[in-house]
Design a protein around this motif. Sequence first.
Motif, PDB file in Angstrom:
ATOM      1  N   GLY A 173      -3.754   4.073   2.484  1.00 36.01           N
ATOM      2  CA  GLY A 173      -4.388   4.065   3.789  1.00 36.01           C
ATOM      3  C   GLY A 173      -4.139   2.793   4.583  1.00 36.01           C
ATOM      4  N   ILE A 174      -4.077   1.665   3.889  1.00 36.44           N
ATOM      5  CA  ILE A 174      -3.802   0.398   4.579  1.00 36.44           C
ATOM      6  C   ILE A 174      -2.454   0.475   5.289  1.00 36.44           C
ATOM      7  CG2 ILE A 174      -3.213  -2.027   4.221  1.00 36.44           C
ATOM      8  CD1 ILE A 174      -6.159  -1.625   4.172  1.00 36.44           C
TER       9      ILE A 174
ATOM     10  N   ASN B 210       0.495   7.807   4.468  1.00 38.38           N
ATOM     11  CA  ASN B 210       0.111   6.951   3.343  1.00 38.38           C
ATOM     12  C   ASN B 210       1.325   6.494   2.527  1.00 38.38           C
ATOM     13  OD1 ASN B 210      -2.440   7.524   4.243  1.00 38.38           O
ATOM     14  ND2 ASN B 210      -3.046   8.727   2.456  1.00 38.38           N
ATOM     15  N   ARG B 211       1.208   5.271   2.012  1.00 35.88           N
ATOM     16  CA  ARG B 211       2.143   4.677   1.060  1.00 35.88           C
ATOM     17  C   ARG B 211       3.433   4.179   1.694  1.00 35.88           C
ATOM     18  NH1 ARG B 211       0.853   9.069  -3.711  1.00 35.88           N
ATOM     19  NH2 ARG B 211      -0.979   7.983  -4.509  1.00 35.88           N
ATOM     20  N   GLY B 212       4.118   4.975   2.470  1.00 35.30           N
ATOM     21  CA  GLY B 212       5.356   4.531   3.107  1.00 35.30           C
ATOM     22  C   GLY B 212       5.090   3.699   4.352  1.00 35.30           C
ATOM     23  N   PRO B 213       6.147   3.204   5.000  1.00 41.41           N
ATOM     24  CA  PRO B 213       5.990   2.209   6.064  1.00 41.41           C
ATOM     25  C   PRO B 213       5.651   2.745   7.448  1.00 41.41           C
ATOM     26  CG  PRO B 213       8.320   2.592   5.655  1.00 41.41           C
ATOM     27  CD  PRO B 213       7.568   3.385   4.620  1.00 41.41           C
ATOM     28  N   ASN B 214       5.825   4.055   7.716  1.00 37.02           N
ATOM     29  CA  ASN B 214       5.717   4.487   9.117  1.00 37.02           C
ATOM     30  C   ASN B 214       5.077   5.866   9.241  1.00 37.02           C
ATOM     31  OD1 ASN B 214       5.907   4.626  11.874  1.00 37.02           O
ATOM     32  ND2 ASN B 214       8.124   4.383  11.971  1.00 37.02           N
TER      33      ASN B 214
ATOM     34  N   PHE C 296     -11.442  10.161   6.225  1.00 32.57           N
ATOM     35  CA  PHE C 296     -11.626   8.754   6.562  1.00 32.57           C
ATOM     36  C   PHE C 296     -11.920   8.575   8.045  1.00 32.57           C
ATOM     37  CE2 PHE C 296      -9.797   4.845   8.274  1.00 32.57           C
ATOM     38  CZ  PHE C 296     -10.503   3.887   7.549  1.00 32.57           C
ATOM     39  N   LEU C 297     -11.195   9.288   8.888  1.00 34.33           N
ATOM     40  CA  LEU C 297     -11.379   9.135  10.328  1.00 34.33           C
ATOM     41  C   LEU C 297     -12.757   9.605  10.787  1.00 34.33           C
ATOM     42  CD1 LEU C 297      -7.855  10.241  11.608  1.00 34.33           C
ATOM     43  CD2 LEU C 297      -8.772   7.913  11.436  1.00 34.33           C
ATOM     44  N   MET C 298     -13.376  10.495  10.025  1.00 36.98           N
ATOM     45  CA  MET C 298     -14.738  10.916  10.364  1.00 36.98           C
ATOM     46  C   MET C 298     -15.752   9.841   9.995  1.00 36.98           C
ATOM     47  SD  MET C 298     -14.954  15.011   9.531  1.00 36.98           S
ATOM     48  CE  MET C 298     -14.228  14.939   7.894  1.00 36.98           C
ATOM     49  N   ARG C 299     -15.452   9.047   8.937  1.00 39.71           N
ATOM     50  CA  ARG C 299     -16.372   7.996   8.489  1.00 39.71           C
ATOM     51  C   ARG C 299     -15.575   6.764   8.050  1.00 39.71           C
ATOM     52  NH1 ARG C 299     -18.106  12.790   6.693  1.00 39.71           N
ATOM     53  NH2 ARG C 299     -16.833  12.593   4.817  1.00 39.71           N
ATOM     54  N   PRO C 300     -14.925   6.071   8.964  1.00 38.25           N
ATOM     55  CA  PRO C 300     -14.122   4.911   8.572  1.00 38.25           C
ATOM     56  C   PRO C 300     -14.987   3.772   8.036  1.00 38.25           C
ATOM     57  CG  PRO C 300     -14.042   5.280  10.969  1.00 38.25           C
ATOM     58  CD  PRO C 300     -14.900   6.338  10.398  1.00 38.25           C
TER      59      PRO C 300
END
Length: 247
Positions: free
Chosen positions: A101-102, A50-54, A86-90
Motif C-alpha cells: 500500500g505504501i 500494490n508492490r510495484g512502482p506505478n 482502505f480508502l473507506m477507512r484510511p
Amino acid sequence: MVPQAPAAVYAIGDVHGCLDELIALEHQILADSRSVQGEKLIVMLGDYVNRGPNSAGVIDHLLAKPPEGFERISLMGNHEVMLREFLMRPHPKSNWLEVGGIETLQSYGLSSHALKSTRASQWPMLIKAHIPNDHLDFLGSLPWTFKTPGWLFVHAGIVPDIPLYAQSPDDLFWIRDKFYDLVDHEEVSSLEFRVVHGHTPATEPVVTPTRICIDTGAYATGRLTALKITADDGLQTLQTSPLARTK
C-alpha cells in the motif's frame, strides 16, 4: 457472457503496479494478433495495484483505450478489494500498507514523509486529495468473473461444484489451496469450463487440465505473462523479459 468464442483472448496475470511491463506485453500481444481475424479480447485478471512502482499509472492505462482492434475487460483482484477497504477507512495502522500500500500511495504523489508527518485524523482528507475520482469509479466497477465458451476467467479461483452465481466473493478473490487441491487431484465431479486465474505467483505458468495460473510475480521478477486462447482452444503464452528488481 460472450455468446460465441472470440477469435482470440489474451488473459494477463497480476500486474502489481508494473506499468512498463504491461505496456511491453501489450506490444507483444498487438504484434502477435495481427494475423487474427475476428473478435479479440484482453482480459485482465486483477491485482493492478500494490508492490510495484506505478499503481496509479497502471490504472490510468487501463482507463485509456485498449490496443487497436481489442476490447479490454478488467476483473477485480484481492488487492483492489484491499485498496477499496482502505480508502473507506484510511489509517496509518492499516494492514494494507504492509502489502504494498505504501508503494501505491507513493505512485499517487504521497511521499513517505508526507504520510508520516500527517495526523491519522487527517489521512482521509489527504488521500482523497490525491486519488482521482475516475480511479475510484474504476475500482468500484470491476466485474468479478468473465466467461467465454469453455473458459472462466477469475482472479483467484472458485469452489468446485458450487454454481458460479453462488460463489463467495472471498473465494473468487482469495481462494488457494481448497481450489487447487480439488481440481488438481481430479476430485471434482464436473467443471463446465477450464479456469484461468492469477493470485498465486510462480516462476512459470502453472498448467493443469482444469486450470491455468499466469501470475509470474511481475513486481519481483519483471515477468508479466499473458495466455492466448484461440477459438479452437489453442494455447500460447507471451511474457516480458525478466528484469532485476528489489523485492
